[in-house]
Design a protein around this motif. Structure first.
Motif, PDB file in Angstrom:
ATOM      1  N   MET A 207       0.807  -1.227   0.000  1.00  0.00           N
ATOM      2  CA  MET A 207       0.000   0.000   0.000  1.00  0.00           C
ATOM      3  C   MET A 207       0.840   1.276   0.000  1.00  0.00           C
ATOM      4  N   VAL A 210      -0.063   3.877   2.809  1.00  0.00           N
ATOM      5  CA  VAL A 210      -1.498   4.090   3.030  1.00  0.00           C
ATOM      6  C   VAL A 210      -2.047   2.887   3.796  1.00  0.00           C
ATOM      7  N   GLN A 212      -4.222  -0.266   4.933  1.00  0.00           N
ATOM      8  CA  GLN A 212      -4.938  -1.203   4.066  1.00  0.00           C
ATOM      9  C   GLN A 212      -6.441  -1.253   4.357  1.00  0.00           C
ATOM     10  N   TRP A 213      -6.891  -0.488   5.365  1.00  0.00           N
ATOM     11  CA  TRP A 213      -8.314  -0.400   5.688  1.00  0.00           C
ATOM     12  C   TRP A 213      -8.903  -1.798   5.865  1.00  0.00           C
ATOM     13  N   THR A 323     -16.311   5.700   5.224  1.00  0.00           N
ATOM     14  CA  THR A 323     -15.425   6.756   4.744  1.00  0.00           C
ATOM     15  C   THR A 323     -15.496   7.982   5.647  1.00  0.00           C
ATOM     16  N   CYS A 372     -12.708   1.389   0.706  1.00  0.00           N
ATOM     17  CA  CYS A 372     -11.246   1.314   0.658  1.00  0.00           C
ATOM     18  C   CYS A 372     -10.691   2.229  -0.430  1.00  0.00           C
ATOM     19  N   THR A 373     -11.376   2.292  -1.567  1.00  0.00           N
ATOM     20  CA  THR A 373     -10.906   3.119  -2.677  1.00  0.00           C
ATOM     21  C   THR A 373     -11.023   4.602  -2.343  1.00  0.00           C
ATOM     22  N   SER A 376      -8.725   5.751   0.638  1.00  0.00           N
ATOM     23  CA  SER A 376      -7.323   5.863   0.234  1.00  0.00           C
ATOM     24  C   SER A 376      -7.078   7.200  -0.455  1.00  0.00           C
ATOM     25  N   TYR A 379      -7.006   9.896   2.202  1.00  0.00           N
ATOM     26  CA  TYR A 379      -5.756   9.829   2.960  1.00  0.00           C
ATOM     27  C   TYR A 379      -4.611  10.472   2.169  1.00  0.00           C
ATOM     28  N   LEU A 380      -4.575  10.223   0.867  1.00  0.00           N
ATOM     29  CA  LEU A 380      -3.526  10.813   0.030  1.00  0.00           C
ATOM     30  C   LEU A 380      -3.671  12.329  -0.054  1.00  0.00           C
TER      31      LEU A 380
END
Length: 402
Positions: A207, A210, A212-213, A323, A372-373, A376, A379-380
């Motif tokens: 990941m 990031v 991995q949730w 989310t 998860c998508t 992520s 987070y970025l």
């Protein structure tokens, strides 16, 4: 000189009798004056009594401390301590499904799941326990295990097994049929949960920093569901379609059902219990949880033309709720963080609409892949230095993140 020596000896004997009288070694009947003098002496020093009490307490504490650091602790006490730690880690694993590092919240969540589906709650607990035990046997990070971070994917594996792999048949079926289904569900939960922590380790490296949730859960569960295709169209599917119009109560319940659908449970009562367990840990996270589910449901209805039955049973809310909670748990609280929480929930619902159709063509649910998508991506954004968005040094909740 002789008289002086006798006087000194008499005084010494008197002092000795007075000292011994405090310990009860002198008969007060033979000396009434000595009795009264001793009573006055004892009653005039409560501070010394307190000191004696403190000394005795200190002595008992010292004895307990010495016994606790014995180089040879009894096997039974060591076993009890290990069992208590294991239970604590397992319950934290249940809570960590929704970012709650709390044994108490894990208990409340399990109780809420049991209200909606006792069989699912049992497999969820089994999954969390097996994943936690696997992590310990494999020698994985002990700090993560104590925080429940090796258990939550296994918990979700158990939930999915209870609904998609081997759901319990109706109550009218015979006991052997019910027993066989429950045994298969437990077996699937144990097998999948034992793999989940190892998948987490592999994903952590892949990941790129990031989290991995719940990707480990998705990977383990989908590897089975894409084969078994539990959502493949049935011959009598048309007969199951309901044309009834929703009432206001059903609409108001939908965000709570979205909360419960995180654990694959369709129950507004379970949703309320999960929300309560979250509020015990962090009222701010509870607000993110409920608002995320509501935003996801509204997005599905207003922008994605989602079937009303799917909205009412919470399918459009659970990924968005995750989310929104993820943003609340990992970002420092600010107005822009709130905007990211709402926007992330809406984007997650849109992703759910797209992925649901793709996975449905394969006869499988998309589980938490949309969360998860989208999470992520959020987070970025925090790592990318967007003004007003700051990742917390130690993720916890909106109240404590700094």
């Amino acid at each position: 000189s002789q008289s002086t020596t006798m006087s000194i000896n008499t005084a010494a004997a008197h002092v000795a009798r007075l000292s011994l009288s405090r310990c009860g070694f002198v008969s007060f009947r033979s000396s009434p004056k000595l009795f009264h003098a001793s009573i006055r002496c004892l009653s005039a020093s409560p501070k010394d009594d307190d000191n004696d009490h403190d000394a005795r307490s200190s002595s008992r504490s010292s004895k307990r401390a010495l016994s606790s650091v014995s180089p040879h602790p009894s096997p039974s006490s060591q076993s009890q301590e290990n069992s208590a730690d294991y239970v604590d880690e397992t319950l934290r694993g249940v809570g960590q499904v929704i970012f709650l590092n709390s044994k108490r919240s894990g208990i409340v969540l399990l109780g809420g799941l049991a209200l909606g589906n006792p069989y699912l709650a049992t497999l969820a607990l089994a999954g969390a326990g097996v994943s936690t035990a696997t992590a310990k046997l494999a020698g994985l990070d002990g700090g993560m295990r104590k925080d429940g971070l090796w258990g939550y994917n296994g918990c979700l594996v158990g939930c999915a097994a209870a609904v998609f792999v081997s759901p319990l048949p109706s109550a009218t079926d015979s006991l052997p049929v019910v027993t066989d289904a429950a045994s298969l569900g437990l077996f699937a939960s144990v097998m999948g949960a034992s793999v989940a922590p190892l998948a987490s380790v592999a994903l952590k490296e892949a990941m790129g920093g990031v989290p991995q949730w719940t990707l480990a859960f998705n990977g383990v569960a989908l590897s089975a569901l894409l084969r078994t295709q539990p959502l493949a169209p049935k011959a009598d599917a048309a007969a199951e379609i309901s044309a009834s119009q929703p009432d206001m109560l059903a609409i108001l319940e939908s965000p709570f059902r979205g909360v419960s659908q995180i654990f694959v449970v369709d129950s507004s009562i379970s949703g309320v219990a999960i929300l309560g367990g979250t509020a015990m840990y962090s009222p701010g996270l509870a607000l993110h949880l409920l608002s995320g589910s509501a935003v996801g449901s509204l997005t599905g209805y207003a922008l994605c033309s989602a079937p009303i039955d799917e909205i009412l049973c919470g399918l459009w809310g659970y990924n968005s709720a995750l989310t929104s909670m993820g943003v609340g748990a990992f970002f420092v609280h600010s107005n822009r963080t709130l905007a990211l929480s709402v926007g992330g929930a809406a984007i997650t619902a849109a992703m759910f609409g797209a992925m649901k159709g793709i996975f449905a063509s394969w006869g499988s649910p998309c589980l938490t892949v949309p969360f998860c998508t989208a999470m992520s991506g959020c987070y970025l954004l925090g790592r990318g230095g967007v003004p007003g968005l700051k990742l917390a040094d130690s993720p916890h909740s909106p109240e404590k993140n700094e």
